[in-house]
Every structure is written in structure tokens, then in C-alpha cells.
Design an enzyme around this catalytic site. Structure first.
Site, PDB file in Angstrom:
ATOM      1  CB  VAL A 105      -0.960  -0.016   1.212  1.00  0.00           C
ATOM      2  CG1 VAL A 105      -1.639   1.336   1.398  1.00  0.00           C
ATOM      3  CG2 VAL A 105      -2.006  -1.107   1.027  1.00  0.00           C
ATOM      4  CG  ASP A 133       9.460   0.066   5.468  1.00  0.00           C
ATOM      5  OD1 ASP A 133       8.330  -0.078   4.969  1.00  0.00           O
ATOM      6  OD2 ASP A 133       9.965  -0.784   6.260  1.00  0.00           O
ATOM      7  CG  LEU A 166      -4.118  -0.677  -3.092  1.00  0.00           C
ATOM      8  CD1 LEU A 166      -3.520  -2.060  -3.053  1.00  0.00           C
ATOM      9  CD2 LEU A 166      -3.033   0.359  -3.253  1.00  0.00           C
ATOM     10  CG  PHE A 224     -15.126 -10.541  -5.820  1.00  0.00           C
ATOM     11  CD1 PHE A 224     -14.553  -9.587  -6.636  1.00  0.00           C
ATOM     12  CD2 PHE A 224     -14.418 -10.956  -4.708  1.00  0.00           C
ATOM     13  CE1 PHE A 224     -13.305  -9.066  -6.361  1.00  0.00           C
ATOM     14  CE2 PHE A 224     -13.173 -10.439  -4.420  1.00  0.00           C
ATOM     15  CZ  PHE A 224     -12.614  -9.488  -5.246  1.00  0.00           C
ATOM     16  CB  ALA A 251     -16.688 -21.373  -8.631  1.00  0.00           C
ATOM     17  N   GLY A 252     -13.722 -21.139  -7.448  1.00  0.00           N
ATOM     18  CA  GLY A 252     -12.320 -21.554  -7.530  1.00  0.00           C
ATOM     19  C   GLY A 252     -11.852 -22.182  -6.232  1.00  0.00           C
ATOM     20  N   GLY A 292      -7.216 -15.946  -1.257  1.00  0.00           N
ATOM     21  CA  GLY A 292      -5.962 -15.949  -0.504  1.00  0.00           C
ATOM     22  C   GLY A 292      -5.597 -14.502  -0.229  1.00  0.00           C
ATOM     23  CB  CYS A 325      -6.585  -7.872   2.503  1.00  0.00           C
ATOM     24  SG  CYS A 325      -5.250  -6.673   2.381  1.00  0.00           S
TER      25      CYS A 325
HETATM   26  N1  LIG Z   1      -1.994  -5.264   0.406  1.00  0.00           N
HETATM   27  C1  LIG Z   1      -3.217  -4.893   0.055  1.00  0.00           C
HETATM   28  O1  LIG Z   1      -3.748  -5.285  -0.989  1.00  0.00           O
HETATM   29  C2  LIG Z   1      -3.988  -3.941   0.922  1.00  0.00           C
HETATM   30  C3  LIG Z   1      -5.128  -3.310   0.402  1.00  0.00           C
HETATM   31  C4  LIG Z   1      -5.834  -2.436   1.217  1.00  0.00           C
HETATM   32  C5  LIG Z   1      -5.436  -2.221   2.514  1.00  0.00           C
HETATM   33  N2  LIG Z   1      -4.341  -2.861   3.005  1.00  0.00           N
HETATM   34  C6  LIG Z   1      -3.942  -2.577   4.388  1.00  0.00           C
HETATM   35  O2  LIG Z   1      -2.848  -1.682   4.350  1.00  0.00           O
HETATM   36  C7  LIG Z   1      -1.913  -1.970   5.409  1.00  0.00           C
HETATM   37  C8  LIG Z   1      -0.556  -2.261   4.815  1.00  0.00           C
HETATM   38  O3  LIG Z   1      -0.661  -3.418   4.009  1.00  0.00           O
HETATM   39  P1  LIG Z   1       0.555  -3.872   3.100  1.00  0.00           P
HETATM   40  O4  LIG Z   1       0.073  -5.043   2.327  1.00  0.00           O
HETATM   41  O5  LIG Z   1       1.114  -2.701   2.391  1.00  0.00           O
HETATM   42  O6  LIG Z   1       1.581  -4.340   4.227  1.00  0.00           O
HETATM   43  P2  LIG Z   1       3.156  -4.625   4.085  1.00  0.00           P
HETATM   44  O7  LIG Z   1       3.507  -5.582   5.147  1.00  0.00           O
HETATM   45  O8  LIG Z   1       3.467  -4.963   2.655  1.00  0.00           O
HETATM   46  O9  LIG Z   1       3.832  -3.207   4.377  1.00  0.00           O
HETATM   47  C9  LIG Z   1       3.909  -2.622   5.641  1.00  0.00           C
HETATM   48  C10 LIG Z   1       5.236  -1.885   5.738  1.00  0.00           C
HETATM   49  O10 LIG Z   1       5.254  -1.101   6.935  1.00  0.00           O
HETATM   50  C11 LIG Z   1       6.575  -1.141   7.440  1.00  0.00           C
HETATM   51  N3  LIG Z   1       6.563  -0.695   8.838  1.00  0.00           N
HETATM   52  C12 LIG Z   1       6.144  -1.361   9.941  1.00  0.00           C
HETATM   53  N4  LIG Z   1       6.273  -0.566  11.023  1.00  0.00           N
HETATM   54  C13 LIG Z   1       6.755   0.633  10.582  1.00  0.00           C
HETATM   55  C14 LIG Z   1       7.087   1.873  11.202  1.00  0.00           C
HETATM   56  N5  LIG Z   1       6.966   2.066  12.530  1.00  0.00           N
HETATM   57  N6  LIG Z   1       7.555   2.870  10.430  1.00  0.00           N
HETATM   58  C15 LIG Z   1       7.703   2.704   9.102  1.00  0.00           C
HETATM   59  N7  LIG Z   1       7.402   1.557   8.466  1.00  0.00           N
HETATM   60  C16 LIG Z   1       6.944   0.547   9.200  1.00  0.00           C
HETATM   61  C17 LIG Z   1       6.996  -2.570   7.207  1.00  0.00           C
HETATM   62  O11 LIG Z   1       8.407  -2.695   7.255  1.00  0.00           O
HETATM   63  C18 LIG Z   1       6.429  -2.826   5.810  1.00  0.00           C
HETATM   64  O12 LIG Z   1       7.371  -2.462   4.803  1.00  0.00           O
HETATM   65  C19 LIG Z   1      -2.520  -3.133   6.178  1.00  0.00           C
HETATM   66  O13 LIG Z   1      -3.273  -2.650   7.237  1.00  0.00           O
HETATM   67  C20 LIG Z   1      -3.438  -3.775   5.153  1.00  0.00           C
HETATM   68  O14 LIG Z   1      -4.510  -4.461   5.746  1.00  0.00           O
HETATM   69  C21 LIG Z   1      -3.606  -3.698   2.244  1.00  0.00           C
END
Ligand SMILES: NC(=O)c1ccc[n+]([C@@H]2O[C@H](COP(=O)([O-])OP(=O)(O)OC[C@H]3O[C@@H](n4cnc5c(N)ncnc54)[C@H](O)[C@@H]3O)[C@@H](O)[C@H]2O)c1
Length: 434
Positions: A16, A35, A146, A244, A247-248, A252, A255
Site C-alpha cells: 500500500v 520504512d 486497491l 467476485f 468459483a475456484g 488468498g 487482507c
Molecule cells: N496489500 C493490500 O492489498 C492492501 C489493500 C488495502 C489495505 N491494506 C492494508 O494496508 C496496510 C498495509 O498493508 P501492506 O500489504 O502494504 O503491508 P506490508 O507488510 O506490505 O507493508 C507494511 C510496511 O510497513 C513497514 N513498517 C512497519 N512498522 C513501521 C514503522 N513504525 N515505520 C515505518 N514503516 C513501518 C513494514 O516494514 C512494511 O514495509 C494493512 O493494514 C493492510 O490491511 C492492504
């Protein structure tokens, strides 16, 4: 409204955060992204994308001058007033969302009030209200919708933008809405708790839709119907819609499972038993395992059998292995004594760490060489282009379970395959071996 050159801070540069950073840079904003993982920051500084996402490499290259990657939070705080929090919120053992990374960010801000905290991470309803007790600055909930595999496209063309701000934070809410204004998409302005619930409700509904069509598919198999036709007929009702309803092997990814579980726990912690979600989760778990039965129905014991998995990432166009169905399948097949070989166009490095006993192959055909059965797990487009005639000749037994109803059953059968999909007519199997 936020100006086009308003600096943006991003905290957490995963799926994200990196997409958010790259897309805001593309919109003209200087972006300062932090990060805690130094290797990730180093790679991004070298211009290397740390995830596979269509269009992302180009955005990062084109906007390199507007993007600053750092491990130093202060550098971000000095440069940007608007801070998008994109840290991970994985499940705890209890199924609740683990908010420790979010809490760390709030603690690191140290009670200062100059910055606007904009929550993109998915958090349980009520989190924003709790954070506001420790963060005297403005707080906005801006959940992310996204989809991995089309994340850049989704960010740039949102179907809606949800901005939650409580009384007193209206100006911050308008600033966030202004950042998204150039992208279009319907603006949904709410209070913080409602914005948080919109995200959880969306993911729970999508997960329920998948489990629903998978149950319909399983009934189709029993009664001799074809779930693809059923889904088409059902989905043309505009109250339901066609998306959505494929079927499958179940959903996974990182989220759906965690968000459905977090909503279930949130409800329970609030005194409500959300019965439907239990079934949604259970159906998904069982759906992944049904493949094993499909295989044993045809070949008998899987002990010593070579089974090829085609596709390992949780969906096509991503290398994300979090919550991938292939992980469950590989473990179950190994549990049955099978020898598992696999190929994925982009996820094999990540997959190899998660499934050390699986033999990773250089190509789909190499994975199929000598195999007693194959399972198409992820519908990568290139699998449709495979020379399936050649594949049939290479396999010890040309048997394919198409876990995504992705391939042309007639063509596969014509090429000599025993083909079985999900929720479709099951061709009489050849005699069970052994
Ligand atoms: N991946 C998706 O498709 C998606 C879609 C919508 C919402 N989300 C939500 O967005 C959030 C992030 O998801 P993601 O898939 O990007 O996770 P991710 O694990 O890929 O990324 C999280 C990042 O945050 C970093 N991090 C952790 N603590 C930190 C800090 N104190 N300071 C700076 N960086 C730090 C981690 O090192 C990691 O790089 C989650 O809550 C998820 O549920 C994800």
C-alpha cells in the site's frame, strides 16, 4: 484543498505504502516515505521496486526526483504535514488485528500536534477514536481499496474515496479529499468510525461473495450444473453483479482472511456474534482442500506421486505469497506423501522461503515433466498460452485440476488431458490407479 505540490509523508512502504508514494509522486507531490527495513529503503533508493505490481516500475523511474525514501522518521516530519500511515496490521493469535505497528507510529510522533495522521492501514472500527486520545493533531481515516495486481490502476482510478474525519478535523478531511480530487471517484465523507467500518464491511462482503459462489459450485458438482453458467445468470441481476462470482480454490492474500477475522472479533468484543462470517471463513478453508479429494478420486493414494502446482502467488500479476492457496495445497499434498513441484512466473523466490520442500522449476513445462497430476492454482495469463499438447506428452499421467476454471476444457481434453474444474461437470475418471 491541498495544493499539487503539497508534500506527502508515507509511513510504511509495503504494497500500500509504495503504491501510495509512487502515485502521489505521479500526481506531482514531493513524497517522503519512511520504512523501518533498511534493505527495503536501500533498494528503493537504488530505483529497484521491492514488489511486483504492473506499472509501478515505470512510476518509480519517472518520478524518482520527487520520491525520497528514508528510515528516518524525522526527515519525513520535517518535510510533510500530511502523513499517510501504511504499516501492516496482521492478525494476532486471537484473530484480532495486531495494532502494535500503528501504536509505534503514534508513539514516535510523541504527542505533537502539527501533523495530520491519515490512516490507510486497515484497522478495527474504534481504532481512530483510541488514537485520538494519544495524538492531539488532526486524524483522518482514509481506507485503501486497491487490489494487488492492479494496484496502480486502482489508485489512479478509484471507484470511491472514503474520508472519515470527526468534528474538529474537518479541515484535515478536506485536505485529504483534495489530494484525491484529481482522480475522480465518488467521495464518501463520514466520521472516522464509519470510514473504518466501510473498509471492514467491503472486505467481508467480497469474501462472503466468494464463499457463496464456491458453495454454489460445490452444489453444481452434485447436481450436474455448470457454475460458470449459473454465475453468469445470477450475476446479470444488477442487484448482484458479475464480479467476485468466479468459483475456484477460495480467496488468498493478506487482507481478506485477516479483515474478516478482525471484523468477527471486533463484533464479538463488542458483544455481537457475527454468525455469517464463521461460515464465510470455514467455507474458504474447506474449498482449498477439496482439490486433494479431486486428485485422490482419480489417482488413489498420493504417496510418492509427483504433483505439479502451476502458479503460487495468491493471485496473478503479483509476487505476494501472503495467505496464498498454494501454501495450503503444498502442505496438504506433502502431508499425503506427494512430491510437489511448482512454477510461478514471478513469485518463486518468495515462495521458496515459505515452502522449502517444494521443487521450484524453471518453467511450467519443466514442472509438468513426469508429473502424475497437475493443479492450476493461480490464473496467470501465460498458462492459457502453454503448449498443452506438449505438456500432455511430458506428464506421466495428463491429469489437470483447473482450480480457477481458467483453461479451455475442450481444448485440454482434445490434447489428451483428463480435465476437472470447479463446479462443473466431472468427466468420468479413468480407473483409480493402485
Ligand atoms: N496489500 C493490500 O492489498 C492492501 C489493500 C488495502 C489495505 N491494506 C492494508 O494496508 C496496510 C498495509 O498493508 P501492506 O500489504 O502494504 O503491508 P506490508 O507488510 O506490505 O507493508 C507494511 C510496511 O510497513 C513497514 N513498517 C512497519 N512498522 C513501521 C514503522 N513504525 N515505520 C515505518 N514503516 C513501518 C513494514 O516494514 C512494511 O514495509 C494493512 O493494514 C493492510 O490491511 C492492504
Amino acid at each position: 484543498m491541498a495544493a499539487k505540490n503539497e508534500p506527502i509523508g508515507v509511513i510504511g512502504v509495503g504494497w500500500v505504502g509504495l503504491v501510495t508514494a509512487a502515485c502521489f509522486a505521479e500526481l506531482g507531490h514531493p513524497v517522503f516515505a519512511r520504512d523501518i527495513v533498511a534493505e527495503k529503503v536501500d533498494a528503493l533508493r537504488r530505483g529497484e521496486a521491492t514488489i511486483h505490481e504492473p506499472g509501478l516500475d515505470e512510476l518509480l523511474a519517472r518520478n524518482a526526483e520527487r520520491l525520497t525514501f528514508t528510515t528516518d522518521l524525522q526527515e519525513v516530519l520535517d518535510a510533510a504535514r500530511l502523513l499517510f500511515v501504511c504499516v501492516d496490521t496482521p492478525p494476532t493469535h486471537s484473530g484480532d488485528a495486531d495494532l502494535s505497528r500503528v501504536s509505534t507510529v503514534v508513539e514516535e510522533l510523541g504527542g505533537e500536534s502539527d501533523h495530520v495522521l491519515i490512516m490507510k492501514s486497515t484497522v478495527p472500527a474504534g481504532t481512530g477514536a483510541a488514537i485520538k486520545r494519544d495524538h492531539p493533531g488532526a486524524y483522518v481515516s482514509c481506507p485503501e481499496f486497491l487490489k494487488e495486481g492492479s494496484a496502480v490502476e486502482d489508485f489512479m482510478h478509484p471507484d470511491r474515496v472514503v474520508v472519515g474525519a470527526d468534528p474538529g478535523d474537518e479541515e484535515a478531511g478536506s485536505a485529504v479529499a483534495g489530494l484525491y480530487a484529481p482522480l475522480g471517484g465518488e467521495l464518501v465523507q463520514t466520521d472516522v468510525t464509519s470510514a473504518e467500518m466501510i473498509k471492514l464491511g467491503s472486505n467481508a462482503f467480497l469474501a462472503a461473495k466468494i464463499s457463496f459462489i464456491n458453495e454454489i459450485a460445490n452444489v453444481c458438482e452434485e447436481v450436474g450444473a455448470d457454475v460458470r453458467d449459473v454465475a453468469r445468470g445470477v450475476g446479470l441481476d444488477d442487484r448482484i453483479g458479475p464480479k467476485f462470482l468466479q468459483a475456484g480454490l477460495g480467496w488468498g492474500g493478506s487482507c481478506f482472511s485477516k479483515d474478516v477475522s478482525a471484523l468477527k472479533q471486533l463484533a464479538a468484543n463488542s458483544g455481537y456474534h457475527f454468525q455469517l462470517l464463521n461460515a464465510v471463513i470455514e467455507v474458504n478453508e474447506l474449498q482449498k482442500r477439496r482439490v486433494i479429494k479431486k486428485l485422490t478420486n482419480r489417482v488413489g493414494s498420493l504417496a510418492g506421486r509427483r504433483v505439479a502446482l502451476l502458479g503460487l502467488s495468491f493471485k496473478p500479476n503479483t509476487d505476494d505469497m501472503r495467505g496464498a492457496t498454494s501454501l495450503v495445497l503444498a502442505a496438504r499434498l506433502e502431508g499425503e506423501g506427494a512430491i510437489v513441484r511448482a512454477f510461478d512466473p514471478v513469485a518463486m523466490d518468495r515462495a521458496a522461503e515459505e515452502m522449502p520442500k517444494v521443487e521450484m522449476c524453471d518453467s511450467a513445462l519443466a514442472a509438468l515433466d513426469g508429473a502424475d497430476a497437475a493443479v492450476l492454482v493461480t490464473e496467470w495469463p501465460e498458462f492459457a498460452e502453454l503448449d498443452w499438447g506438449d505438456a500432455a506428452k511430458r506428464m506421466a499421467r495428463p491429469l489437470l485440476v483447473d482450480g480457477r476454471n481458467f483453461l479451455d476444457a475442450g481444448a485440454l481434453r482434445g490434447a489428451g488431458f483428463e480435465y476437472e474444474g470447479i463446479g462443473r461437470e466431472v468427466e468420468a475418471s479413468e480407473a483409480v490407479a493402485d
